[in-house]
Design a protein around this motif. Structure first.
Motif, PDB file in Angstrom:
ATOM      1  N   ARG A 296       0.859  -1.189   0.000  1.00 28.72           N
ATOM      2  CA  ARG A 296       0.000   0.000   0.000  1.00 28.72           C
ATOM      3  C   ARG A 296       0.886   1.226   0.000  1.00 28.72           C
ATOM      4  N   LEU A 297       0.659   2.096  -0.979  1.00 23.66           N
ATOM      5  CA  LEU A 297       1.442   3.315  -1.103  1.00 23.66           C
ATOM      6  C   LEU A 297       0.520   4.514  -1.249  1.00 23.66           C
ATOM      7  N   ASP A 298       0.992   5.639  -0.790  1.00 22.44           N
ATOM      8  CA  ASP A 298       0.317   6.909  -0.983  1.00 22.44           C
ATOM      9  C   ASP A 298       0.069   7.119  -2.482  1.00 22.44           C
ATOM     10  N   ASN A 299      -1.083   7.677  -2.836  1.00 15.69           N
ATOM     11  CA  ASN A 299      -1.438   7.869  -4.250  1.00 15.69           C
ATOM     12  C   ASN A 299      -0.403   8.691  -5.004  1.00 15.69           C
ATOM     13  N   ASN A 300       0.091   9.754  -4.393  1.00 19.04           N
ATOM     14  CA  ASN A 300       1.082  10.601  -5.038  1.00 19.04           C
ATOM     15  C   ASN A 300       2.367   9.824  -5.327  1.00 19.04           C
ATOM     16  N   LEU A 301       2.806   9.041  -4.354  1.00 18.09           N
ATOM     17  CA  LEU A 301       4.005   8.222  -4.525  1.00 18.09           C
ATOM     18  C   LEU A 301       3.804   7.189  -5.633  1.00 18.09           C
ATOM     19  N   MET A 302       2.638   6.563  -5.647  1.00 18.63           N
ATOM     20  CA  MET A 302       2.347   5.559  -6.673  1.00 18.63           C
ATOM     21  C   MET A 302       2.311   6.188  -8.063  1.00 18.63           C
ATOM     22  N   ASP A 303       1.713   7.375  -8.168  1.00 16.25           N
ATOM     23  CA  ASP A 303       1.676   8.062  -9.460  1.00 16.25           C
ATOM     24  C   ASP A 303       3.082   8.373  -9.959  1.00 16.25           C
ATOM     25  N   LYS A 304       3.954   8.783  -9.048  1.00 16.38           N
ATOM     26  CA  LYS A 304       5.336   9.078  -9.427  1.00 16.38           C
ATOM     27  C   LYS A 304       6.076   7.815  -9.845  1.00 16.38           C
TER      28      LYS A 304
END
Length: 58
Positions: free
Chosen positions: A12-20
């Motif tokens: 599970r990752l923060d959405n911003n981190l996953m987008d990057k």
């Protein structure tokens, strides 16, 4: 059917981190899972250079 050699792990990752991460994978023409694996591998190599090899037998 053959056995898959790699282990799977839910992450599970923060959405911003996953987008990057997705953007980096796209820029490097690599699947997201391989991009994450590459980043983890590079981190472990850097860690071991500074602190010594991680002993898995302990």
């Amino acid at each position: 059917m053959g056995e898959y050699k790699n282990k799977t792990y839910p992450l599970r990752l923060d959405n911003n981190l996953m987008d990057k991460l997705r953007k980096l994978a796209e820029q490097e023409d690599r699947p997201l899972s391989k991009q994450i694996e590459r980043i983890v591998r590079e981190y472990i190599q850097a860690y071991e250079q500074e602190h010594g090899e991680i002993n898995l037998d302990e």
